[in-house]
Design a protein around this motif. Structure first.
Motif, PDB file in Angstrom:
ATOM      1  N   ARG A   9      32.530  33.636  35.678  1.00 32.53           N
ATOM      2  CA  ARG A   9      31.818  32.456  36.164  1.00 32.53           C
ATOM      3  C   ARG A   9      31.732  31.374  35.085  1.00 32.53           C
ATOM      4  NH1 ARG A   9      26.263  35.507  37.128  1.00 32.53           N
ATOM      5  NH2 ARG A   9      27.828  37.082  37.641  1.00 32.53           N
ATOM      6  N   ASP A  10      31.352  30.178  35.508  1.00 30.39           N
ATOM      7  CA  ASP A  10      31.085  29.113  34.542  1.00 30.39           C
ATOM      8  C   ASP A  10      29.809  29.456  33.778  1.00 30.39           C
ATOM      9  OD1 ASP A  10      33.253  27.831  35.670  1.00 30.39           O
ATOM     10  OD2 ASP A  10      32.038  26.561  36.978  1.00 30.39           O
ATOM     11  N   THR A  11      29.854  29.306  32.479  1.00 36.69           N
ATOM     12  CA  THR A  11      28.689  29.670  31.662  1.00 36.69           C
ATOM     13  C   THR A  11      28.104  28.502  30.883  1.00 36.69           C
ATOM     14  OG1 THR A  11      30.105  30.283  29.783  1.00 36.69           O
ATOM     15  CG2 THR A  11      29.584  32.016  31.376  1.00 36.69           C
ATOM     16  N   GLN A  12      28.784  27.349  30.868  1.00 36.46           N
ATOM     17  CA  GLN A  12      28.384  26.255  29.988  1.00 36.46           C
ATOM     18  C   GLN A  12      26.983  25.728  30.294  1.00 36.46           C
ATOM     19  OE1 GLN A  12      31.077  26.362  31.868  1.00 36.46           O
ATOM     20  NE2 GLN A  12      32.940  25.944  30.684  1.00 36.46           N
ATOM     21  N   ALA A  64      29.552  40.986  48.024  1.00 33.14           N
ATOM     22  CA  ALA A  64      30.835  40.750  48.698  1.00 33.14           C
ATOM     23  C   ALA A  64      31.779  41.930  48.534  1.00 33.14           C
ATOM     24  CB  ALA A  64      31.489  39.482  48.150  1.00 33.14           C
ATOM     25  N   SER A  65      31.670  42.639  47.415  1.00 37.00           N
ATOM     26  CA  SER A  65      32.492  43.826  47.178  1.00 37.00           C
ATOM     27  C   SER A  65      31.855  45.031  47.864  1.00 37.00           C
ATOM     28  CB  SER A  65      32.607  44.103  45.673  1.00 37.00           C
ATOM     29  OG  SER A  65      33.049  45.424  45.426  1.00 37.00           O
ATOM     30  N   SER A  73      28.530  29.661  39.870  1.00 40.54           N
ATOM     31  CA  SER A  73      29.550  28.620  39.839  1.00 40.54           C
ATOM     32  C   SER A  73      30.840  29.145  39.231  1.00 40.54           C
ATOM     33  CB  SER A  73      29.047  27.421  39.029  1.00 40.54           C
ATOM     34  OG  SER A  73      30.041  26.423  38.927  1.00 40.54           O
ATOM     35  N   TYR A  74      31.966  28.871  39.920  1.00 39.92           N
ATOM     36  CA  TYR A  74      33.300  29.193  39.420  1.00 39.92           C
ATOM     37  C   TYR A  74      34.139  27.926  39.445  1.00 39.92           C
ATOM     38  CZ  TYR A  74      32.098  34.117  40.221  1.00 39.92           C
ATOM     39  OH  TYR A  74      31.499  35.353  40.197  1.00 39.92           O
ATOM     40  N   ASP A  75      34.702  27.579  38.293  1.00 39.49           N
ATOM     41  CA  ASP A  75      35.558  26.398  38.183  1.00 39.49           C
ATOM     42  C   ASP A  75      34.883  25.158  38.755  1.00 39.49           C
ATOM     43  OD1 ASP A  75      37.638  27.916  37.032  1.00 39.49           O
ATOM     44  OD2 ASP A  75      38.324  28.539  39.013  1.00 39.49           O
ATOM     45  N   GLY A  76      33.595  25.026  38.480  1.00 42.31           N
ATOM     46  CA  GLY A  76      32.859  23.846  38.892  1.00 42.31           C
ATOM     47  C   GLY A  76      32.385  23.847  40.328  1.00 42.31           C
ATOM     48  N   GLN A  93      29.023  28.714  44.470  1.00 41.71           N
ATOM     49  CA  GLN A  93      29.094  29.612  45.613  1.00 41.71           C
ATOM     50  C   GLN A  93      27.709  30.214  45.847  1.00 41.71           C
ATOM     51  OE1 GLN A  93      32.225  32.524  45.238  1.00 41.71           O
ATOM     52  NE2 GLN A  93      33.711  31.036  44.507  1.00 41.71           N
ATOM     53  N   ILE A  94      27.264  30.150  47.082  1.00 39.28           N
ATOM     54  CA  ILE A  94      25.954  30.691  47.435  1.00 39.28           C
ATOM     55  C   ILE A  94      26.131  32.153  47.842  1.00 39.28           C
ATOM     56  CG2 ILE A  94      23.914  30.452  48.873  1.00 39.28           C
ATOM     57  CD1 ILE A  94      24.461  28.121  46.946  1.00 39.28           C
TER      58      ILE A  94
END
Length: 312
Positions: free
Chosen positions: A134-137, A240-241, A264-267, A270-271
């Motif tokens: 995931r995005d971590t910034q 989801a898995s 968040s993934y690549d900006g 996702q809920i």
């Protein structure tokens, strides 16, 4: 009493892991899987191919990887016993050792807690970015803590319980075939358009290979954490898995925290449903407690491995 191959492999992994100097010298078997998969993906997953063709080539890729890995592991195991005779099982344990990740997982998650404990959020974000996709910034302290705990719980299954399960069930070929399948899933088993067709078989086979181990992992976390049963039963299927939710929900329940949720993934946010809904936000102290639960759960696996060797 059977040869304690799994117990010795666990001990080697816990004692020394896979040292950086050894990695620099010989690499790691998973790197071979990655090179094979990259080569197959470059040739078989070209955008000019139809979806049906890419799916068929993806099936061929994962089946070829399984066959090659199983044959190589079987040959190495046989040669070890032919070369060393009654002590061949020790060589088999050494060959199984790199497939386990007790020390590595602890060593990747603990620095996240340490950075948060000293108030260094940027360092914590950098540390957790090494183990999550995931995005971590922009994660705050709670978000970093949640990400670390989630990967600790999920990787407990993928990195320790499942490899050990297949080692006990099918020996050296079993553990390395599992690692090949899991590597394929992590590289190509994604739902994004680029990977959906080519990685379909890898993702489905990985789901099957982890189905029993994931549930075992959830039970072990509940036992080691002295709780979490109700949350695991309620929320395991919210993920989801079909598998990752079991150890994650068990850990959420044992700690009393809420995991998953929006990510968040690549900006793109996702809920996702909350696991452990109603629980409080995760803290750095929860990472430390989670690591303690993890260590006790690994100890339970040592007992299982010893018991299987004694009873077999």
């Amino acid at each position: 009493m059977a040869d304690p191959i799994a117990l010795v492999a666990l001990a080697l992994d816990a004692a020394i892991g896979w040292p950086d100097r050894l990695y620099a010298w010989v690499g790691h078997p998973v790197g071979g899987f990655a090179r094979f998969l990259n080569a197959c993906e470059r040739h078989g997953n070209r955008p000019d191919r139809s979806e049906a063709t890419r799916r068929a080539l993806g099936v061929a890729t994962i089946l070829g990887l399984i066959a090659l890995t199983g044959a190589a592991a079987w040959w190495l195991d046989r040669e070890a016993h032919l070369l060393f005779g009654r002590w061949g099982w020790i060589a088999s344990a050494v060959l199984a050792w790199p497939a386990l990740a007790q020390r590595s997982l602890y060593g990747h998650v603990r620095p996240v807690a340490d950075a948060l404990m000293r108030g260094d959020l940027p360092a914590a974000r950098s540390a957790v970015a090494r183990v999550v996709g995931r995005d971590t910034q922009r994660l705050d302290q709670a978000g970093v803590s949640r990400a670390a705990i989630e990967t600790l719980a999920e990787s407990f299954c993928d990195g320790i319980v499942a490899p050990l399960f297949w080692l006990l069930l099918l020996g050296l070929p079993g553990v390395w075939v599992y690692k090949a399948i899991n590597t394929a899933d992590s590289m190509i088993g994604h739902k994004e358009p680029r990977w959906r067709a080519f990685g379909w078989a890898a993702a489905r086979i990985d789901d099957g290979a982890n189905w029993i181990p994931a549930r075992i992992a959830g039970v072990l976390v509940c036992v080691a954490g002295a709780g979490g049963w109700a949350v695991m039963k309620r929320d395991a299927r919210a993920h989801a898995s079909p598998n990752a939710g079991w150890p994650e929900a068990a850990m959420a329940g044992a700690l009393g925290v809420a995991l998953a949720g929006p990510v968040s993934y690549d900006g793109v946010t996702q809920i996702k449903p909350w696991i452990g809904r109603g629980g409080r936000s995760a803290t750095p102290a929860d990472i430390v407690t989670g690591l303690q639960i993890y260590a006790r759960a690994c100890l339970l696996l040592w007992i299982v491995a010893g018991g299987v060797a004694w009873l077999a």
